[in-house]
Enzyme design. Structure first.
Site, short mmCIF file in Angstrom:
data_model
loop_
_atom_site.label_atom_id
_atom_site.label_comp_id
_atom_site.label_asym_id
_atom_site.label_seq_id
_atom_site.Cartn_x
_atom_site.Cartn_y
_atom_site.Cartn_z
N SER A 4 0.84 -1.20 0.00
CA SER A 4 0.00 0.00 0.00
C SER A 4 0.88 1.26 0.00
CB SER A 4 -0.97 -0.05 1.18
OG SER A 4 -2.01 0.88 1.04
N ASN B 86 -0.23 -4.16 -3.71
CA ASN B 86 -1.44 -3.35 -3.55
C ASN B 86 -1.13 -1.86 -3.69
OD1 ASN B 86 -1.65 -5.88 -1.57
ND2 ASN B 86 -3.70 -5.46 -2.38
N HIS C 251 -7.21 -6.27 -0.28
CA HIS C 251 -6.16 -5.32 0.10
C HIS C 251 -5.17 -5.88 1.12
CE1 HIS C 251 -4.33 -1.40 0.09
NE2 HIS C 251 -4.35 -1.38 1.41
#
Length: 267
Positions: A96, A120, A241
């Site tokens: 992320s 991600n 996620h």
């Protein structure tokens, strides 16, 4: 499971980090609101072949925060100091926001990077998605943690993994509000590397996401991989996620294969 990692030690610039294994280095960088414990299901597998360093982002876990609102380059610069202390270039893997930081390090200091794995990662959000994430960043308070349930619902709406969800709930509730807001603001105002940056990336790059990921979508990872000279894309079937926590076997297999290739077939 219990989400534990090797005991942390003090790194450069107030960073807390854990270290496990031996051999060529892999550095793991978590996402907003999490801690290095989010890599607990990767570290043992990777440590069988590599030296694994998992860092707490500034303002997260046991790492000192920035004194003012940081930029993506500020996060990259602080974590790059950890890699600069190793005996050779590292494979840098981030999740992320951590993926954006990993790509930033690879771009700014390519001599430190044997390869970069972006898990991600976002790339060219739609206007609707960009407006929504920036509105969330603006609404975050500096002196208290916002209700974590909307975040958990986004992360786990598809994959109902109670152990992972409860661990993330505890980390979010225990986060430093200012550190969380600083990191989320950087994440919200990032849109992924420029096309020309990806085309010029000198090291191998792996872009990995889940087939059910609604925000860091497979299309985003495929688009980034297509721009990198030595880029590849991996899509984990059924994952969303939080795939490092919910689909560790598939994530570990991809990381081990990639890191081995980047580190000259390290076994």
């Amino acid at each position: 499971m219990t989400w534990t990692i090797p005991q942390r030690s003090d790194g450069p610039s107030g960073l807390a980090l854990s270290r496990a294994g031996s051999g060529p280095t892999i550095v793991l960088i978590h996402g907003v609101g999490l801690r290095s414990e989010s890599w607990a299901r990767q570290i043992p597998a990777l440590a069988e072949r590599f030296t694994v360093i998992a860092v707490d982002l500034p303002g997260h876990g046991d790492s000192a925060p920035f004194d003012a609102q940081p930029s993506l380059a500020d996060y990259a610069g602080r974590i790059a100091k950890v890699i600069d202390m190793q005996t050779g270039p590292a494979v840098i893997a981030g999740h992320s926001l951590g993926a954006l930081i990993a790509l930033e390090i690879a771009t700014r200091q390519p001599d430190l990077c044997a390869g970069v794995a972006a898990l991600n990662a976002i790339f060219r959000r739609s206007k609707q998605a960009a407006d929504a994430v920036r509105a969330r960043a603006d609404s975050l308070p500096l002196d208290e943690i916002a209700d974590p349930e909307p975040t958990l619902e986004r992360w786990f709406s598809i994959d109902r993994n109670p152990d992972a969800k409860q661990a993330c709930r505890e980390w979010l509730l225990g986060a430093d509000p200012a550190g969380y807001k600083a990191a989320y603001t950087v994440f919200a105002h990032s849109d992924g590397p420029a096309d020309e940056t990806l085309r010029a990336l000198p090291c191998p790059a792996l872009f990995m996401t889940g087939s059910e990921e609604p925000n860091s979508t497979p299309a985003m990872s495929e688009a980034m991989a297509a721009l990198v000279k030595d880029g590849q894309c991996a899509v984990i079937d059924g994952a969303a996620h939080m795939m490092p926590m919910t689909h560790p076997d598939s994530v570990n297999a991809a990381l081990l294969d990639f890191a081995g290739r980047c580190h000259g077939g390290a076994a």
